[in-house]
Design a protein around this motif. Structure first.
Motif, PDB file in Angstrom:
ATOM      1  N   GLY A  50       0.799  -1.218   0.000  1.00  0.00           N
ATOM      2  CA  GLY A  50       0.000   0.000   0.000  1.00  0.00           C
ATOM      3  C   GLY A  50       0.833   1.270   0.000  1.00  0.00           C
ATOM      4  O   GLY A  50       0.291   2.373  -0.046  1.00  0.00           O
ATOM      5  N   TRP A  85       2.806   2.742  -2.205  1.00  0.00           N
ATOM      6  CA  TRP A  85       2.673   3.615  -3.374  1.00  0.00           C
ATOM      7  C   TRP A  85       1.357   4.405  -3.322  1.00  0.00           C
ATOM      8  O   TRP A  85       1.288   5.551  -3.755  1.00  0.00           O
ATOM      9  N   PHE A  86       0.336   3.768  -2.759  1.00  0.00           N
ATOM     10  CA  PHE A  86      -0.983   4.386  -2.658  1.00  0.00           C
ATOM     11  C   PHE A  86      -0.925   5.580  -1.702  1.00  0.00           C
ATOM     12  O   PHE A  86      -1.325   6.701  -2.033  1.00  0.00           O
ATOM     13  N   ARG A  87      -0.355   5.346  -0.526  1.00  0.00           N
ATOM     14  CA  ARG A  87      -0.258   6.424   0.460  1.00  0.00           C
ATOM     15  C   ARG A  87       0.659   7.543  -0.054  1.00  0.00           C
ATOM     16  O   ARG A  87       0.328   8.725   0.059  1.00  0.00           O
ATOM     17  N   ASP A  88       1.779   7.147  -0.646  1.00  0.00           N
ATOM     18  CA  ASP A  88       2.706   8.153  -1.177  1.00  0.00           C
ATOM     19  C   ASP A  88       2.061   8.950  -2.309  1.00  0.00           C
ATOM     20  O   ASP A  88       2.256  10.165  -2.418  1.00  0.00           O
ATOM     21  N   GLY A  89       1.307   8.261  -3.152  1.00  0.00           N
ATOM     22  CA  GLY A  89       0.642   8.922  -4.276  1.00  0.00           C
ATOM     23  C   GLY A  89      -0.337   9.980  -3.793  1.00  0.00           C
ATOM     24  O   GLY A  89      -0.385  11.105  -4.307  1.00  0.00           O
ATOM     25  N   LEU A  90      -1.111   9.632  -2.778  1.00  0.00           N
ATOM     26  CA  LEU A  90      -2.091  10.589  -2.248  1.00  0.00           C
ATOM     27  C   LEU A  90      -1.390  11.799  -1.643  1.00  0.00           C
ATOM     28  O   LEU A  90      -1.805  12.944  -1.849  1.00  0.00           O
ATOM     29  N   LEU A  91      -0.324  11.537  -0.904  1.00  0.00           N
ATOM     30  CA  LEU A  91       0.405  12.638  -0.273  1.00  0.00           C
ATOM     31  C   LEU A  91       1.029  13.555  -1.323  1.00  0.00           C
ATOM     32  O   LEU A  91       0.945  14.778  -1.220  1.00  0.00           O
ATOM     33  N   ALA A  92       1.629  12.934  -2.343  1.00  0.00           N
ATOM     34  CA  ALA A  92       2.270  13.729  -3.396  1.00  0.00           C
ATOM     35  C   ALA A  92       1.239  14.608  -4.084  1.00  0.00           C
ATOM     36  O   ALA A  92       1.487  15.783  -4.363  1.00  0.00           O
ATOM     37  N   ASN A  93       0.067  14.049  -4.314  1.00  0.00           N
ATOM     38  CA  ASN A  93      -0.985  14.815  -4.971  1.00  0.00           C
ATOM     39  C   ASN A  93      -1.406  16.018  -4.134  1.00  0.00           C
ATOM     40  O   ASN A  93      -1.574  17.126  -4.647  1.00  0.00           O
TER      41      ASN A  93
END
Lengths: 250, 330, 94
Positions: free
Chosen positions: B308, B310-318
């Motif tokens: 998970g 990449w999912f958490r990192d993706g949301l934060l980056a966004n």
């Protein structure tokens, strides 16, 4: 099973049932606790819709079956769900993209079905619509964020979209039953939804930065009960207890 | 219970007269039945013990999703599937509420998660046992949730405000869990021969692990004495275990099932059931990582976390991008 | 943990006309996501009619050691409570 209303009810019910079945396997394994809970909510909503549609199918059929017997005692060729929902979970990107594509179709479909001349169809659709509006909002928001997140999250979402795309077309496959239902103003022609759904996806893609595949080569056959290999495994697992211990009360 | 191995300061509770003025005021507040709130002063031992207990409790809820989650895809009817999914989802919710309560003390959920995943933090021994047949969904609800409720109801009065409030919410939601379990047990026990055999098999396997949930006898334990003085712990383990046996034995009889204990008998004199102790050696093995499913359970949680990322990192980056573009626009 | 999703506090107004009440917290990247998560986590049993979400870092709390100056002054203002006044029994409702 010649009544076209049954065809519609199974199409709606089986889509919700199979997708719910697949999503529910994430319970306890999702990337965050919040997501775990939210995805379970979607699965629960869909299971509720499946029960309504399958109950409706059983009533129209009038052969003493019910939602459970339809769910647990039909074989793959009798299922009318699209090929998209039976694609394996693979990973969370695939699962989320599958949900997103489904929601985009589901919302358009229910908006039209809630205007159906068939009052029962309209009634079930209106009930489901309240929940599905939220599903669409949620999966849309996540796909946009992850599409425009890190390079990694973007690539994962894009790959999932590419891999699922040709199965997505399965929602828009017409059949003879659909023509009859269309003439009765019960439901729209499945193919007629494609431009509306595509328009939605294109709008989202501006924000998600994901590229909607251009190919319109669709995997077909679901309306005649020709599914992908995976449906057999899904059913084997789902139906195992009922099949192993028939005539039991649970 | 869900926090079976919480060690406190390791020494006996201090007497009021040997406490500092701050400690005394703190203890008197607890004795008056008042709640301790996040920003109040508290002894370091209280804070540490509380964090460990809430952490273990939360981890137990999270790992507790797995043995039942196992059967969601195989539930025998649509209704059973729905109920089971809603129940396992509740467990995720309960874990979340408890992490929330712990976060009020400044320890982040990620930090606590890391402790679980590395094996440093414990969770209840019960979830290291496998669920092998559908009757296990009944037995888990009936016995495991039944045992959990015994402990959780009194914890609604625990001294730490956020913990107590989380427990109120959890108990309210939990009330259907045991009932749905007993409901499955009834269907199985009064069903076909095969079904009844499954129910009996399930009771055989879950009886002693359920008794272990309360933890070893602790009436002599200094940890328990301190935790009780602080009202982090409300009852002794044996007290709750006895209550559980007394409640469960007649229910098993109603189901026509036999509890796998030849010594189990109503005692006229003590007005409670006599019963055999579980195998405590087994308990300590399971708690220290050698149970039948420890490896799978931890591996499943680690996989969920790692997969998970990449999912958490993706949301934060966004969200960082959006914040930056907002700033740029201003 | 530097990369943890931020913490949000959740307040819910229930069915019975009472004010928003703190129910717990959750993690989300921003307000929209916090709102969605709050709906999914804290209103599974039809509890809520309205949700507030606030970043935990934005909450300013009173400090317990200053409790004296903050709250004590109101303790002796007993004339603010109706029980301070004696009303003769003959006078029924006031």
């Amino acid at each position: 099973m010649s009544n076209p209303r049954i065809h519609l009810a199974l199409r709606m019910g089986d889509n919700s049932l199979i997708l719910s079945q697949q999503n529910s396997k994430w319970c306890g394994h999702a990337p965050t606790l919040e997501e775990d809970i939210a995805l379970a909510n979607v699965s629960l909503d869909l299971m509720g819709h499946a029960q309504m549609w399958l109950e409706f199918a059983a009533e129209v059929e009038d052969e003493g079956r019910n939602a459970d017997t339809l769910a647990f005692f039909r074989d793959t060729e009798e299922f009318r769900n699209s090929l998209l929902v039976e694609r394996p979970n693979v990973d969370f990107a695939t699962t989320l993209m599958r949900q997103y594509l489904f929601d985009a179709w589901h919302l358009e479909q229910l908006l039209l079905l809630s205007q159906s001349s068939d009052t029962l169809v309209a009634e079930i659709s209106q009930k489901a619509l309240v929940e599905v509006r939220y599903h669409r909002e949620r999966s849309q928001s996540l796909v946009i964020r992850l599409g425009d997140g890190t390079i990694d999250s973007h690539n994962r979402m894009q790959e999932a979209l590419n891999a699922l795309w040709s199965y997505f077309g399965s929602f828009f496959e017409d059949s003879k039953d659909d023509e009859m239902l269309f003439d009765l103003q019960t439901s729209p022609m499945p193919s007629s939804l494609y431009p509306r759904v595509l328009e939605q996806l294109n709008q989202d893609s501006v924000l998600s930065t994901l590229k909607i595949p251009e190919s319109e080569f669709w995997q077909k056959g679901a309306v005649q009960g020709h599914h992908t290999e995976n449906l057999g495994y899904i059913l084997a697992e789902m139906q195992y207890l009922q099949r192993t211990y028939p005539n039991s009360k649970w | 219970m869900y926090a079976q191995e919480v060690k406190s300061t390791g020494s006996k509770p201090k007497s009021l007269s040997s406490m500092s003025a701050k400690e005394k005021a703190f203890q008197e507040k607890i004795d008056r039945g008042q709640r301790i709130e996040p920003k109040d002063w508290m002894p370091e031992g209280y804070r540490r013990t509380l964090l460990r207990q809430m952490g273990q409790h939360a981890h137990s809820e999270i790992v507790g999703q797995l043995p039942e989650g196992n059967w969601i895809s195989r539930a025998p009817t649509l209704e059973r599937k729905t109920i089971l999914l809603a129940k396992v989802q509740d467990e995720a919710g309960h874990g979340l509420y408890l992490y929330s309560a712990a976060e009020t003390l400044g320890k982040s959920r990620d930090e606590m998660t890391k402790e679980l995943l590395s094996g440093r933090a414990k969770y209840s021994s019960i979830f290291n046992y496998p669920t092998l047949n559908w009757a296990d969904m009944g037995a888990v609800g009936w016995l495991v949730d039944g045992a959990a409720i015994m402990n959780q109801v009194p914890l609604q009065r625990t001294s730490y405000g956020p913990y107590a409030r989380a427990m109120v919410r959890i108990c309210k939601e939990e009330s259907f869990h045991q009932r749905q379990g007993f409901d499955i047990m009834m269907k199985m026990s009064f069903g076909s021969k095969k079904q009844k055999a499954m129910a009996q098999d399930s009771l055989n396997r879950f009886w002693y692990p359920s008794l272990m949930m309360f933890g070893p006898s602790d009436s002599e334990s200094v940890h328990s004495a301190q935790s009780m003085a602080w009202k982090i712990k409300i009852n002794f383990n044996d007290e709750l275990r006895q209550k559980f046996v007394d409640q469960t034995a007649p229910q098993a009889e109603y189901l026509g099932l036999t509890i796998p204990d030849e010594k189990l008998k109503w005692n006229e004199k003590t007005e409670q059931y006599d019963y055999s102790e579980p195998n405590w050696e087994e308990f300590f093995e399971v708690i220290s990582g050698n149970g039948p499913c420890n490896t799978e359970r931890l591996a499943a949680r680690n996989k969920a976390w790692d997969d998970g990322e990449w999912f958490r990192d993706g949301l934060l980056a966004n969200s960082t991008k959006n914040q930056n573009s907002q700033i740029a626009a201003e | 943990m530097a990369n943890e999703l931020p913490l949000w506090e959740v307040f819910i107004r229930g069915q019975h006309g009472t004010a928003h009440r703190h129910v717990g917290s959750l993690h989300a990247t921003d307000a929209e996501m916090a709102m969605n998560n709050a709906r999914d986590v804290y209103t599974r049993r039809n509890e809520g009619l309205s949700i507030w979400v606030v970043p935990s870092s934005e909450i300013v709390a009173s400090i317990p050691s200053k409790k004296g100056p903050l709250f004590d002054p109101s303790k002796d203002k007993i004339y603010r409570h109706p029980s301070f006044y004696n009303i003769p029994v003959e006078v029924k409702k006031i």
